[in-house]
Design a protein around this motif. Structure first.
Motif, short mmCIF file in Angstrom:
data_model
loop_
_atom_site.label_atom_id
_atom_site.label_comp_id
_atom_site.label_asym_id
_atom_site.label_seq_id
_atom_site.Cartn_x
_atom_site.Cartn_y
_atom_site.Cartn_z
N VAL A 97 0.91 -1.12 -0.04
CA VAL A 97 0.07 -0.12 -0.03
C VAL A 97 0.91 1.25 -0.09
N LEU A 98 2.09 1.13 0.74
CA LEU A 98 3.00 2.37 0.79
C LEU A 98 3.58 2.59 -0.50
N ILE A 99 3.96 1.62 -1.24
CA ILE A 99 4.51 1.80 -2.50
C ILE A 99 3.27 2.25 -3.55
N GLU A 100 2.22 1.91 -3.27
CA GLU A 100 1.35 2.44 -4.29
C GLU A 100 0.85 3.87 -4.04
N MET A 101 0.91 4.14 -2.79
CA MET A 101 0.55 5.32 -2.35
C MET A 101 1.74 6.36 -2.81
N PHE A 102 2.96 6.06 -3.11
CA PHE A 102 4.09 6.77 -3.35
C PHE A 102 3.88 6.94 -4.95
N THR A 103 3.44 5.85 -5.48
CA THR A 103 3.32 5.80 -6.82
C THR A 103 2.39 6.62 -7.55
N ALA A 104 1.10 6.64 -6.81
CA ALA A 104 -0.09 7.48 -6.93
C ALA A 104 0.29 8.94 -6.91
N GLN A 105 0.86 9.16 -5.82
CA GLN A 105 1.34 10.54 -5.80
C GLN A 105 2.28 11.18 -6.93
N SER A 106 3.30 10.26 -6.95
CA SER A 106 4.14 10.47 -8.28
C SER A 106 3.50 10.61 -9.61
N LEU A 107 2.34 9.95 -10.07
CA LEU A 107 1.84 10.00 -11.04
C LEU A 107 0.48 10.80 -11.09
N ASP A 108 0.48 11.74 -9.94
CA ASP A 108 -0.63 12.62 -9.78
C ASP A 108 -2.02 12.02 -9.96
N THR A 109 -2.10 10.61 -9.38
CA THR A 109 -3.40 9.99 -9.43
C THR A 109 -3.80 10.12 -7.84
N TRP A 110 -3.21 10.35 -6.97
CA TRP A 110 -3.75 10.09 -5.57
C TRP A 110 -5.11 11.15 -5.48
N ARG A 111 -5.12 12.32 -5.94
CA ARG A 111 -6.07 13.28 -5.91
C ARG A 111 -7.30 12.47 -6.27
N ARG A 112 -7.46 11.47 -7.38
CA ARG A 112 -8.68 10.98 -7.80
C ARG A 112 -9.35 9.78 -6.61
N LEU A 113 -8.26 9.63 -5.81
CA LEU A 113 -8.93 8.73 -4.64
C LEU A 113 -9.68 9.42 -3.49
N LYS A 114 -10.99 9.02 -3.46
CA LYS A 114 -11.72 9.79 -2.70
C LYS A 114 -12.61 8.77 -1.96
N VAL A 115 -13.46 9.50 -0.98
CA VAL A 115 -14.68 8.72 0.11
C VAL A 115 -15.74 9.33 -0.56
N CYS A 116 -16.67 8.39 -0.83
CA CYS A 116 -18.14 8.53 -1.10
C CYS A 116 -18.86 9.78 -0.11
N ARG A 117 -19.26 10.82 -0.66
CA ARG A 117 -19.99 11.68 0.04
C ARG A 117 -21.44 11.31 0.64
N ASN A 118 -21.83 9.94 0.30
CA ASN A 118 -23.07 9.52 1.13
C ASN A 118 -22.71 9.14 2.42
N ASP A 119 -22.96 9.73 3.45
CA ASP A 119 -22.56 9.48 4.90
C ASP A 119 -22.94 8.29 5.26
N ARG A 120 -24.03 7.77 4.71
CA ARG A 120 -24.25 6.20 5.09
C ARG A 120 -23.52 5.21 4.39
N CYS A 121 -22.72 5.42 3.50
CA CYS A 121 -21.75 4.68 2.58
C CYS A 121 -20.32 4.68 2.94
#
Length: 176
Positions: A97-121
């Motif tokens: 996971v740590l490697i993937e976090m680093f990779t996602a930040q390097s490729l500027d895809t980390w900002r595309r990881l989000k949490v669903c805005r439905n509070d019940r989800c």
């Protein structure tokens, strides 16, 4: 949605699939990562930490990220630095996971990881929208539910807004 970390058998099945897919995707061959009962709580904590990081990615995180995970770096034949996971059980999964976090930040895809805005989800998801504007993990499920609740709330407000002046007039004795 079933909890894939509810028991050791389900967690092991999930980790086997994830490690296999990760190995194919990265080209870093990984042996099977056997889990023990003690790994379950660590994996659940990892899930909570990741959800918090993804949900509040624009804010400072007070503590260390994946404190018990470690990676090693080696120089590949083509001169690239390759990060490889270390450890056993949940530690090895955390390192991936740590490697993937680093990779996602390097490729500027980390900002595309989000949490669903439905509070019940609260499911974490990867926003595949062209302009990075997704807010629900599934617009048909969570989006429709949120929009329906909002529509019903607006309807109630309109009904109360119309009834409110009439009730106030009756209470004040104004019958004009």
């Amino acid at each position: 949605m079933p909890d894939l970390l509810a028991d050791l058998e389900d967690a092991q099945s999930w980790v086997d699939g994830v490690v296999g897919a990760w190995s194919l995707e990265t080209g870093l061959r990984q042996e099977r990562v056997p889990l023990r009962e003690a790994d379950l709580d660590r994996l659940r904590d990892l899930r909570v930490d990741l959800n918090t990081l993804v949900g509040h990615g624009d804010q400072s995180h007070g503590g260390p990220i994946l404190p018990s995970s470690s990676v090693s770096a080696r120089l590949a034949p083509d001169g690239r630095v390759v990060l490889e996971p270390r450890g056993e059980g949940s530690r090895r999964v955390g390192a991936m996971v740590l490697i993937e976090m680093f990779t996602a930040q390097s490729l500027d895809t980390w900002r595309r990881l989000k949490v669903c805005r439905n509070d019940r989800c609260g499911v974490s998801f990867y926003d595949r929208s062209r302009n990075n504007s997704g807010v629900w993990h599934d617009a048909r499920v969570c989006g429709n539910a949120i929009n329906l609740r909002a529509s019903r709330a607006r309807k109630r407000e309109r009904e109360l807004g119309v009834a409110q002046p009439a009730r106030q007039a009756v209470e004040s004795g104004d019958h004009s």
